[in-house]
Scaffold this motif. Structure first.
Motif, PDB file in Angstrom:
ATOM      1  N   ASP A   2       1.046  87.534  83.268  1.00 13.73           N
ATOM      2  CA  ASP A   2       0.710  86.173  83.655  1.00 13.73           C
ATOM      3  C   ASP A   2       0.036  85.414  82.517  1.00 13.73           C
ATOM      4  O   ASP A   2      -0.082  85.911  81.419  1.00 13.73           O
ATOM      5  CB  ASP A   2      -0.165  86.174  84.918  1.00 13.73           C
ATOM      6  CG  ASP A   2      -1.464  86.923  84.743  1.00 13.73           C
ATOM      7  OD1 ASP A   2      -2.000  86.933  83.619  1.00 13.73           O
ATOM      8  OD2 ASP A   2      -1.955  87.491  85.724  1.00 13.73           O
ATOM      9  N   LYS A   7      -6.468  91.677  81.436  1.00 10.10           N
ATOM     10  CA  LYS A   7      -7.706  91.161  82.014  1.00 10.10           C
ATOM     11  C   LYS A   7      -8.836  92.184  81.958  1.00 10.10           C
ATOM     12  O   LYS A   7      -8.603  93.369  81.853  1.00 10.10           O
ATOM     13  CB  LYS A   7      -7.469  90.753  83.467  1.00 10.10           C
ATOM     14  CG  LYS A   7      -6.440  89.674  83.627  1.00 10.10           C
ATOM     15  CD  LYS A   7      -6.147  89.436  85.092  1.00 10.10           C
ATOM     16  CE  LYS A   7      -4.928  88.564  85.240  1.00 10.10           C
ATOM     17  NZ  LYS A   7      -4.409  88.579  86.593  1.00 10.10           N
ATOM     18  N   CYS A  20      -9.647  82.177  82.164  1.00  7.38           N
ATOM     19  CA  CYS A  20      -9.740  82.618  83.553  1.00  7.38           C
ATOM     20  C   CYS A  20      -8.594  83.567  83.884  1.00  7.38           C
ATOM     21  O   CYS A  20      -7.442  83.309  83.517  1.00  7.38           O
ATOM     22  CB  CYS A  20      -9.700  81.399  84.469  1.00  7.38           C
ATOM     23  SG  CYS A  20      -9.888  81.767  86.215  1.00  7.38           S
ATOM     24  N   THR A  22      -8.134  84.876  87.222  1.00  6.79           N
ATOM     25  CA  THR A  22      -7.739  84.706  88.625  1.00  6.79           C
ATOM     26  C   THR A  22      -8.334  83.405  89.146  1.00  6.79           C
ATOM     27  O   THR A  22      -9.347  82.934  88.628  1.00  6.79           O
ATOM     28  CB  THR A  22      -8.211  85.901  89.483  1.00  6.79           C
ATOM     29  OG1 THR A  22      -7.625  85.818  90.766  1.00  6.79           O
ATOM     30  CG2 THR A  22      -9.712  85.969  89.616  1.00  6.79           C
ATOM     31  N   SER A  23      -7.719  82.828  90.140  1.00 10.05           N
ATOM     32  CA  SER A  23      -8.233  81.568  90.686  1.00 10.05           C
ATOM     33  C   SER A  23      -9.651  81.739  91.219  1.00 10.05           C
ATOM     34  O   SER A  23      -9.970  82.750  91.838  1.00 10.05           O
ATOM     35  CB  SER A  23      -7.331  81.072  91.816  1.00 10.05           C
ATOM     36  OG  SER A  23      -6.059  80.736  91.322  1.00 10.05           O
ATOM     37  N   ILE A  25     -12.156  79.907  93.760  1.00  5.70           N
ATOM     38  CA  ILE A  25     -11.986  78.948  94.851  1.00  5.70           C
ATOM     39  C   ILE A  25     -13.243  78.864  95.709  1.00  5.70           C
ATOM     40  O   ILE A  25     -13.505  79.764  96.511  1.00  5.70           O
ATOM     41  CB  ILE A  25     -10.783  79.352  95.732  1.00  5.70           C
ATOM     42  CG1 ILE A  25      -9.535  79.576  94.862  1.00  5.70           C
ATOM     43  CG2 ILE A  25     -10.546  78.316  96.831  1.00  5.70           C
ATOM     44  CD1 ILE A  25      -8.379  80.222  95.603  1.00  5.70           C
ATOM     45  N   PRO A  32      -8.748  75.371  94.599  1.00 10.49           N
ATOM     46  CA  PRO A  32      -9.094  76.066  93.348  1.00 10.49           C
ATOM     47  C   PRO A  32      -9.874  75.174  92.386  1.00 10.49           C
ATOM     48  O   PRO A  32      -9.510  74.023  92.154  1.00 10.49           O
ATOM     49  CB  PRO A  32      -7.737  76.448  92.762  1.00 10.49           C
ATOM     50  CG  PRO A  32      -6.826  76.519  93.939  1.00 10.49           C
ATOM     51  CD  PRO A  32      -7.306  75.434  94.875  1.00 10.49           C
ATOM     52  N   ILE A  34     -10.694  76.515  89.262  1.00 11.06           N
ATOM     53  CA  ILE A  34     -10.080  76.899  87.996  1.00 11.06           C
ATOM     54  C   ILE A  34      -9.009  77.942  88.309  1.00 11.06           C
ATOM     55  O   ILE A  34      -9.174  78.751  89.220  1.00 11.06           O
ATOM     56  CB  ILE A  34     -11.143  77.428  86.993  1.00 11.06           C
ATOM     57  CG1 ILE A  34     -10.520  77.764  85.636  1.00 11.06           C
ATOM     58  CG2 ILE A  34     -11.932  78.576  87.568  1.00 11.06           C
ATOM     59  CD1 ILE A  34     -11.541  78.078  84.543  1.00 11.06           C
ATOM     60  N   CYS A  35      -7.913  77.884  87.576  1.00 11.53           N
ATOM     61  CA  CYS A  35      -6.765  78.762  87.820  1.00 11.53           C
ATOM     62  C   CYS A  35      -6.515  79.660  86.620  1.00 11.53           C
ATOM     63  O   CYS A  35      -6.981  79.383  85.507  1.00 11.53           O
ATOM     64  CB  CYS A  35      -5.529  77.922  88.109  1.00 11.53           C
ATOM     65  SG  CYS A  35      -5.665  76.965  89.632  1.00 11.53           S
ATOM     66  N   PRO A  36      -5.760  80.751  86.808  1.00 13.33           N
ATOM     67  CA  PRO A  36      -5.467  81.660  85.702  1.00 13.33           C
ATOM     68  C   PRO A  36      -4.882  80.921  84.500  1.00 13.33           C
ATOM     69  O   PRO A  36      -4.022  80.054  84.657  1.00 13.33           O
ATOM     70  CB  PRO A  36      -4.442  82.630  86.295  1.00 13.33           C
ATOM     71  CG  PRO A  36      -4.739  82.628  87.752  1.00 13.33           C
ATOM     72  CD  PRO A  36      -5.148  81.209  88.063  1.00 13.33           C
ATOM     73  N   GLU A  38      -6.562  78.910  82.531  1.00 10.94           N
ATOM     74  CA  GLU A  38      -7.437  77.802  82.156  1.00 10.94           C
ATOM     75  C   GLU A  38      -8.717  78.361  81.532  1.00 10.94           C
ATOM     76  O   GLU A  38      -9.080  79.515  81.741  1.00 10.94           O
ATOM     77  CB  GLU A  38      -7.769  76.939  83.364  1.00 10.94           C
ATOM     78  CG  GLU A  38      -6.558  76.230  83.939  1.00 10.94           C
ATOM     79  CD  GLU A  38      -6.882  75.323  85.111  1.00 10.94           C
ATOM     80  OE1 GLU A  38      -6.264  74.263  85.187  1.00 10.94           O
ATOM     81  OE2 GLU A  38      -7.750  75.686  85.949  1.00 10.94           O
ATOM     82  N   GLY A  60     -12.900  84.932  94.387  1.00 11.15           N
ATOM     83  CA  GLY A  60     -12.633  85.265  92.988  1.00 11.15           C
ATOM     84  C   GLY A  60     -13.884  85.659  92.221  1.00 11.15           C
ATOM     85  O   GLY A  60     -13.807  86.024  91.052  1.00 11.15           O
TER      86      GLY A  60
END
Length: 72
Positions: A2, A7, A20, A22-23, A25, A32, A34-36, A38, A60
């Motif tokens: 991804d 990670k 990041c 993983t999201s 939330i 969300p 922040i998302c993977p 970012e 998360g």
């Protein structure tokens, strides 16, 4: 593979500037923050830390304030 690649888990307080994994939330509202892939900013780190310290649920982020980030 991804956007964040390999990670590792890191304390959120050390994540400013990290990718990041993983999201993250806040719930509510369940949108969300922040998302993977970012980059964590200090503002995001401070917000998540404040939410958790106030007893709010943040998906998360574990009980020790650790999050998934891309390996350095």
């Amino acid at each position: 593979q991804d956007a964040a690649g390999e990670k590792e888990t890191e304390d959120i307080r050390k994540c400013s500037g990290r990718i990041c994994g993983t999201s993250i939330i806040p719930y509510p509202p369940g949108i969300p923050l922040i998302c993977p892939g970012e980059i964590f900013t200090q503002e995001i780190v401070d917000y998540v830390k404040a939410q958790r310290e106030a007893g709010e649920k943040v998906i998360g982020v574990d009980e020790e304030l650790r999050v998934s980030v891309g390996k350095k």
